[in-house]
Design an enzyme around this catalytic site. Structure first.
Site, PDB file in Angstrom:
ATOM      1  N   ASP A 157     -35.138  54.349 -38.863  1.00  0.00           N
ATOM      2  CA  ASP A 157     -35.554  54.382 -40.250  1.00  0.00           C
ATOM      3  C   ASP A 157     -35.324  52.959 -40.770  1.00  0.00           C
ATOM      4  OD1 ASP A 157     -35.945  55.333 -42.990  1.00  0.00           O
ATOM      5  OD2 ASP A 157     -33.776  55.028 -43.177  1.00  0.00           O
ATOM      6  N   LEU A 158     -35.920  52.582 -41.886  1.00  0.00           N
ATOM      7  CA  LEU A 158     -35.736  51.221 -42.405  1.00  0.00           C
ATOM      8  C   LEU A 158     -34.793  51.189 -43.610  1.00  0.00           C
ATOM      9  CD1 LEU A 158     -39.467  50.022 -42.098  1.00  0.00           C
ATOM     10  CD2 LEU A 158     -37.577  49.555 -40.521  1.00  0.00           C
ATOM     11  N   ASP A 159     -35.229  51.770 -44.744  1.00  0.00           N
ATOM     12  CA  ASP A 159     -34.442  51.667 -45.981  1.00  0.00           C
ATOM     13  C   ASP A 159     -33.085  52.360 -45.856  1.00  0.00           C
ATOM     14  OD1 ASP A 159     -36.787  50.525 -46.893  1.00  0.00           O
ATOM     15  OD2 ASP A 159     -37.359  52.179 -48.208  1.00  0.00           O
ATOM     16  N   SER A 210     -40.861  55.080 -41.148  1.00  0.00           N
ATOM     17  CA  SER A 210     -40.435  55.041 -42.538  1.00  0.00           C
ATOM     18  C   SER A 210     -41.369  55.846 -43.422  1.00  0.00           C
ATOM     19  CB  SER A 210     -40.396  53.581 -43.014  1.00  0.00           C
ATOM     20  OG  SER A 210     -40.156  53.528 -44.391  1.00  0.00           O
ATOM     21  N   ARG A 211     -40.761  56.583 -44.370  1.00  0.00           N
ATOM     22  CA  ARG A 211     -41.578  57.327 -45.321  1.00  0.00           C
ATOM     23  C   ARG A 211     -42.003  56.443 -46.487  1.00  0.00           C
ATOM     24  NH1 ARG A 211     -39.948  63.429 -45.868  1.00  0.00           N
ATOM     25  NH2 ARG A 211     -38.588  63.758 -44.097  1.00  0.00           N
ATOM     26  N   ASP A 240     -30.615  57.404 -42.509  1.00  0.00           N
ATOM     27  CA  ASP A 240     -29.585  57.694 -43.521  1.00  0.00           C
ATOM     28  C   ASP A 240     -29.873  58.982 -44.299  1.00  0.00           C
ATOM     29  OD1 ASP A 240     -31.821  56.305 -44.863  1.00  0.00           O
ATOM     30  OD2 ASP A 240     -30.575  56.576 -46.631  1.00  0.00           O
TER      31      ASP A 240
HETATM   32 MG   LIG Z   1     -33.769  55.577 -45.222  1.00  0.00          MG
END
Ligand SMILES: [Mg+2]
Length: 177
Positions: A13-15, A71-72, A134
């Site tokens: 995931d990124l953020d 990523s969403r 996360d």
């Molecule tokens: Mg995230």
């Protein structure tokens, strides 16, 4: 010393997993580079990876693990720009990723698509995928046999200690099937 075993593919995931911000709400374009490891947006906000990210990615690359980003985010262009401007091992971070999957909806969809594009469906079926994320709701990737590794502290993001403990959990569950 215990030798670590690595999965065939690791999905990030990124953020709040690789960097401490949401691309779609926190960043004001344009972004410029202060250095290879630090960017700044037009509001003066500094942007960089969490501190352990670089060594983790380099370790996976060295061990021939396929890297995927999922990523969403509603703003994939911004995410793509961050990955292009931030460097890892002297190269744009984006060059290490074999597949970039964006968009709303479950990560089950993102990961299935990446596995298909990279012809890694059997690796996925055999439990050789892992997702670092996360958001607890993305645990549903367990339904397609992808190990969910929870990045539980947004102040620290992906840390070496989470990385090692999840690798161990994953390899234990793989070997006791
Ligand atoms: Mg995230």
């Amino acid at each position: 010393m215990v030798l670590l075993q690595y999965p065939k593919a690791v999905v990030f995931d990124l953020d709040y997993t690789l960097w401490p911000l949401w691309c779609d709400t926190h960043i004001y374009m344009p972004i410029s580079a202060l250095s290879r490891n630090e960017l700044v947006d037009s509001n003066g906000m500094k942007i960089s990876f969490y501190k352990d990210v670089e060594s983790i990615i380099l370790e996976l690359v060295e061990n021939e693990v396929v890297l995927i980003a999922a990523s969403r985010t509603a703003t994939p262009k911004i995410a793509q720009e961050l990955l292009s401007l931030l460097h890892i091992g002297g190269k744009p971070a984006i060059t290490y990723f074999h597949s970039l999957q964006w968009g709303q909806g479950s990560k089950v969809k993102h990961i299935s698509k990446a596995a298909e594009d990279l012809r890694l469906q059997s690796a996925l079926q055999e439990g050789h995928f892992m997702l670092f994320d996360d958001e607890s709701r993305n645990r549903d990737v367990g339904s397609i046999n992808c190990h969910f590794a929870y990045v539980y502290d947004e102040n620290q993001g992906l840390t070496r200690s989470i990385f090692i403990s999840e690798l161990k959990k994953w390899s234990k569950s793989l070997n006791t099937r």
